[in-house]
Write a protein that holds these residues in place. Structure first.
Motif, PDB file in Angstrom:
ATOM      1  N   UNK A   1      43.078   0.731  56.594  1.00 26.44           N
ATOM      2  CA  UNK A   1      43.643  -0.368  57.219  1.00 26.44           C
ATOM      3  C   UNK A   1      45.119  -0.218  57.641  1.00 26.44           C
ATOM      4  N   UNK A   2      45.411   1.036  58.266  1.00 26.84           N
ATOM      5  CA  UNK A   2      46.581   1.357  58.931  1.00 26.84           C
ATOM      6  C   UNK A   2      46.392   1.512  60.337  1.00 26.84           C
ATOM      7  N   UNK A   3      47.243   0.792  61.406  1.00 29.77           N
ATOM      8  CA  UNK A   3      47.041   0.871  62.523  1.00 29.77           C
ATOM      9  C   UNK A   3      48.360   1.510  63.282  1.00 29.77           C
ATOM     10  N   UNK A   4      48.056   2.691  64.423  1.00 34.90           N
ATOM     11  CA  UNK A   4      49.168   3.033  64.851  1.00 34.90           C
ATOM     12  C   UNK A   4      49.365   2.294  66.060  1.00 34.90           C
ATOM     13  N   UNK A   5      50.179   1.491  66.242  1.00 28.05           N
ATOM     14  CA  UNK A   5      50.220   0.497  67.698  1.00 28.05           C
ATOM     15  C   UNK A   5      50.235   1.163  68.849  1.00 28.05           C
ATOM     16  N   UNK A   6      50.958   2.404  69.065  1.00 25.38           N
ATOM     17  CA  UNK A   6      50.950   3.092  70.224  1.00 25.38           C
ATOM     18  C   UNK A   6      49.788   3.634  70.318  1.00 25.38           C
ATOM     19  N   UNK A   7      48.906   4.212  69.541  1.00 22.84           N
ATOM     20  CA  UNK A   7      47.593   4.976  69.935  1.00 22.84           C
ATOM     21  C   UNK A   7      46.629   3.876  70.036  1.00 22.84           C
ATOM     22  N   UNK A   8      46.617   2.684  69.435  1.00 23.78           N
ATOM     23  CA  UNK A   8      45.859   1.336  69.532  1.00 23.78           C
ATOM     24  C   UNK A   8      45.921   1.012  70.931  1.00 23.78           C
ATOM     25  N   UNK A   9      47.082   0.732  71.284  1.00 25.56           N
ATOM     26  CA  UNK A   9      47.510   0.267  72.980  1.00 25.56           C
ATOM     27  C   UNK A   9      46.940   1.192  74.007  1.00 25.56           C
ATOM     28  N   UNK A  10      47.317   2.564  73.876  1.00 27.88           N
ATOM     29  CA  UNK A  10      46.569   3.750  74.543  1.00 27.88           C
ATOM     30  C   UNK A  10      45.143   3.481  74.642  1.00 27.88           C
ATOM     31  N   UNK A  11      44.514   3.433  73.588  1.00 31.08           N
ATOM     32  CA  UNK A  11      42.912   3.505  73.637  1.00 31.08           C
ATOM     33  C   UNK A  11      42.339   2.480  74.149  1.00 31.08           C
ATOM     34  N   UNK A  12      43.081   1.070  74.022  1.00 27.40           N
ATOM     35  CA  UNK A  12      42.530  -0.207  74.529  1.00 27.40           C
ATOM     36  C   UNK A  12      42.747  -0.252  76.140  1.00 27.40           C
ATOM     37  N   UNK A  13      43.747   0.247  76.423  1.00 30.45           N
ATOM     38  CA  UNK A  13      44.318   0.043  78.018  1.00 30.45           C
ATOM     39  C   UNK A  13      44.185   1.326  78.869  1.00 30.45           C
ATOM     40  N   UNK A  14      43.799   2.406  78.185  1.00 26.22           N
ATOM     41  CA  UNK A  14      43.883   3.778  78.924  1.00 26.22           C
ATOM     42  C   UNK A  14      42.910   3.688  80.153  1.00 26.22           C
ATOM     43  N   UNK A  15      41.508   3.506  79.547  1.00 25.77           N
ATOM     44  CA  UNK A  15      40.524   3.720  80.763  1.00 25.77           C
ATOM     45  C   UNK A  15      40.686   2.450  81.644  1.00 25.77           C
ATOM     46  N   UNK A  16      40.987   1.227  81.202  1.00 27.53           N
ATOM     47  CA  UNK A  16      41.260   0.143  82.096  1.00 27.53           C
ATOM     48  C   UNK A  16      42.150   0.537  82.978  1.00 27.53           C
ATOM     49  N   UNK A  17      43.298   1.113  82.652  1.00 30.29           N
ATOM     50  CA  UNK A  17      44.447   1.545  83.552  1.00 30.29           C
ATOM     51  C   UNK A  17      43.950   2.392  84.550  1.00 30.29           C
ATOM     52  N   UNK A  18      43.455   3.329  84.064  1.00 29.13           N
ATOM     53  CA  UNK A  18      42.788   4.454  85.185  1.00 29.13           C
ATOM     54  C   UNK A  18      41.955   3.803  86.175  1.00 29.13           C
ATOM     55  N   UNK A  19      40.726   3.002  85.708  1.00 28.57           N
ATOM     56  CA  UNK A  19      39.908   2.329  86.805  1.00 28.57           C
ATOM     57  C   UNK A  19      40.756   1.423  87.731  1.00 28.57           C
ATOM     58  N   UNK A  20      41.640   0.881  87.057  1.00 27.68           N
ATOM     59  CA  UNK A  20      42.343  -0.165  88.054  1.00 27.68           C
ATOM     60  C   UNK A  20      43.233   0.520  89.112  1.00 27.68           C
ATOM     61  N   UNK A  21      43.604   1.661  88.797  1.00 28.38           N
ATOM     62  CA  UNK A  21      44.460   2.458  89.799  1.00 28.38           C
ATOM     63  C   UNK A  21      43.452   3.053  90.794  1.00 28.38           C
ATOM     64  N   UNK A  22      42.290   3.511  90.324  1.00 25.81           N
ATOM     65  CA  UNK A  22      41.232   4.008  91.318  1.00 25.81           C
ATOM     66  C   UNK A  22      40.899   2.910  92.122  1.00 25.81           C
ATOM     67  N   UNK A  23      40.558   1.597  91.652  1.00 24.36           N
ATOM     68  CA  UNK A  23      40.361   0.470  92.615  1.00 24.36           C
ATOM     69  C   UNK A  23      41.320   0.305  93.449  1.00 24.36           C
ATOM     70  N   UNK A  24      42.501  -0.009  93.134  1.00 27.48           N
ATOM     71  CA  UNK A  24      43.532  -0.143  93.939  1.00 27.48           C
ATOM     72  C   UNK A  24      43.723   0.922  95.042  1.00 27.48           C
ATOM     73  N   UNK A  25      43.661   2.269  94.761  1.00 26.05           N
ATOM     74  CA  UNK A  25      43.509   3.377  95.865  1.00 26.05           C
ATOM     75  C   UNK A  25      42.471   3.034  96.628  1.00 26.05           C
TER      76      UNK A  25
END
Length: 480
Positions: free
Chosen positions: A111-135
């Motif tokens: 029950x230990x959460x690395x907040x930076x790793x959690x944020x990157x895992x939850x938003x990483x693919x979303x950010x990549x696909x969003x940038x591709x859509x905007x392009x």
């Protein structure tokens, strides 16, 4: 009754709007199909010609008739039936993936959460696909659209509906070309993609909040090579936008503390939740609304480009099949000014039969003429100025009591025909018009009516027109 009529009109207009895009898809699909070779459309062309007088509507009607023959409509109907189910299955997969992702974040045994790793895992693919859509908004045909969930949904729907040997590829190609031409391809696919991402983030947030609310977790960050001041600055920058809607931001002491207390852990959890809401859920929801608005605004442009050579060629073929129309009407004279002709005292007992601009295969002289009409009174001219002038001089000298003018029924009366008819009327007592069919004539039954309407419109209603020679000759054999 008025309310019923208005409601019926509204429903009809709605149905027409809903059918515009499918009809356009079929029309474009026929175009791509005929790239491999033209389809046999002899009967279809005539059927489409009879349905409407509008050239684009004729092309659409032709495409729909050909589409029925090769099964495009049935496959498109199957695709529309399967589309919601395929979308539902895709949503279910994304929801399960979201739950799995949330479980990876909060499901660790320690029950230990690395907040930076959690944020990157939850938003990483979303950010990549969003940038591709905007392009894809600025690149031709939405170059990165095939990486979106919307494209995956479209491809799966086509595959399920059409199978391996169906017409799905040509329908997908037609649909995407129409969307690209209307500048709607990324927005249409984005509407589906952003909707699925929004639902995924909603599920992730629900699972994350449930776990954080009913279990105790330790939230922190870890690094080996980065300076701690970097994390302090990153947390402040990432937390600024969530703080504008009420989410707290850990201060420097909380970030640098190796074991913040319960209040610090609560601040970390709300900061992580706020980042997911602001950088994940809200952008996707906003883009869903924006995509829907753009679709509503531009959907009227979802039609083929009628200026393309393929469609111009079809228009020319329809024009060649269309029945001749009355052309070159004289705009400078009001109808109703037909010549009065000669008075009875000026007439002589003679009847002339004149063939005017008849096709070469028209039999001449006509069979069944009265014996009183001599060969000298039966003449045929080609419509040239010298021939017309010579004939009018002959009529001016003969002053016949009647003239039977013979014209080709399938020809188009024009201003030259009207002038000649008026000149003939000025040199006789009565003029009749026999609309003769030529050999192997395929003119429609409406050809005589076209001449009759033309006579009415030009003020020459006193000229009796008929397609039957017997009716035209009635009473001409003997003087009245």
């Amino acid at each position: 009754m008025r309310g019923f009529t208005c409601e019926g009109t509204l429903l009809t207009n709605t149905a027409l709007r809903e059918s515009v895009f499918p009809d356009a898809v079929i029309t474009e699909a026929i175009r791509w199909t005929e790239e491999k070779g033209p389809l046999d459309d002899t009967e279809v062309l005539r059927a489409a010609l009879a349905r409407t007088s509008d050239a684009p509507a004729r092309i659409t009607a032709r495409a729909l008739l050909l589409g029925e023959r090769i099964g495009l409509q049935s496959e498109l109907a199957r695709a529309r039936q399967w589309a919601p189910w395929v979308l539902l299955g895709l949503v279910a997969l994304i929801v399960m993936a979201g739950l799995g992702l949330a479980g990876n974040v909060v499901g660790g045994g320690e029950r230990h959460i690395n907040v930076i790793v959690a944020l990157a895992s939850l938003l990483g693919l979303h950010a990549l696909t969003l940038l591709l859509w905007l392009a894809g908004l600025w690149l031709p045909l939405g170059a990165f659209s095939t990486s979106s969930l919307g494209w995956i949904w479209l491809s799966l729907t086509a595959r399920v509906a059409g199978g391996k040997r169906g017409q799905a590829p040509v329908l997908v190609r037609a649909a995407t070309r129409l969307l690209a031409r209307a500048r709607l391809l990324p927005w249409a696919l984005g509407l589906v993609s952003h909707g699925i991402w929004s639902l995924s983030f909603a599920v992730v947030l629900a699972a994350l909040l449930f776990a954080l609310a009913f279990r105790s977790y330790t939230l922190s960050w870890e690094t080996t090579i980065l300076d701690p001041a970097f994390f302090v600055h990153a947390v402040q920058v990432l937390g600024w936008a969530p703080s504008q809607i009420g989410f707290p931001v850990p201060d420097a002491a909380t970030v640098l503390s190796p074991s913040p207390g319960a209040a610090g852990q609560r601040t970390w959890a709300l900061w992580l939740t706020g980042c997911i809401v602001v950088y994940g859920l809200l952008p996707r929801l906003a883009l869903v609304l924006l995509s829907a608005a753009v679709w509503h605004r531009r959907r009227a442009a979802l039609r083929p480009d009628w200026s393309e050579p393929y469609y111009r060629k079809l228009m020319a073929r329809f024009a060649a099949l269309a029945p001749p129309a009355i052309v070159d009407a004289d705009p400078g004279r009001a109808p109703g000014s037909a010549p009065a002709g000669l008075s009875p005292s000026q007439l002589r007992d003679a009847v002339f039969v004149i063939g005017f601009e008849l096709p070469a295969d028209t039999p001449w002289p006509p069979e069944g003429l009265p014996a009183a009409i001599t060969p000298a009174q039966v003449q045929r001219i080609d419509g040239s100025a010298p021939a017309r002038r010579a004939l009018l001089d002959r009529l001016a000298e003969a002053r016949p009591r009647a003239v039977l003018l013979v014209c080709h029924a399938a020809s188009s009366p024009d201003r030259g025909t009207e002038r000649f008819l008026r000149e003939v009327l000025a040199h006789c007592g009565e003029c009749r018009l026999w609309l003769a069919p030529a050999a192997r004539d395929a003119s429609g039954a409406d050809a005589p009516q076209r001449w009759i309407d033309w006579l009415q419109g030009t003020g020459l209603a006193r000229v009796a027109a008929t397609p039957r020679l017997e009716d035209a000759l009635q009473g001409l054999g003997t003087p009245p």
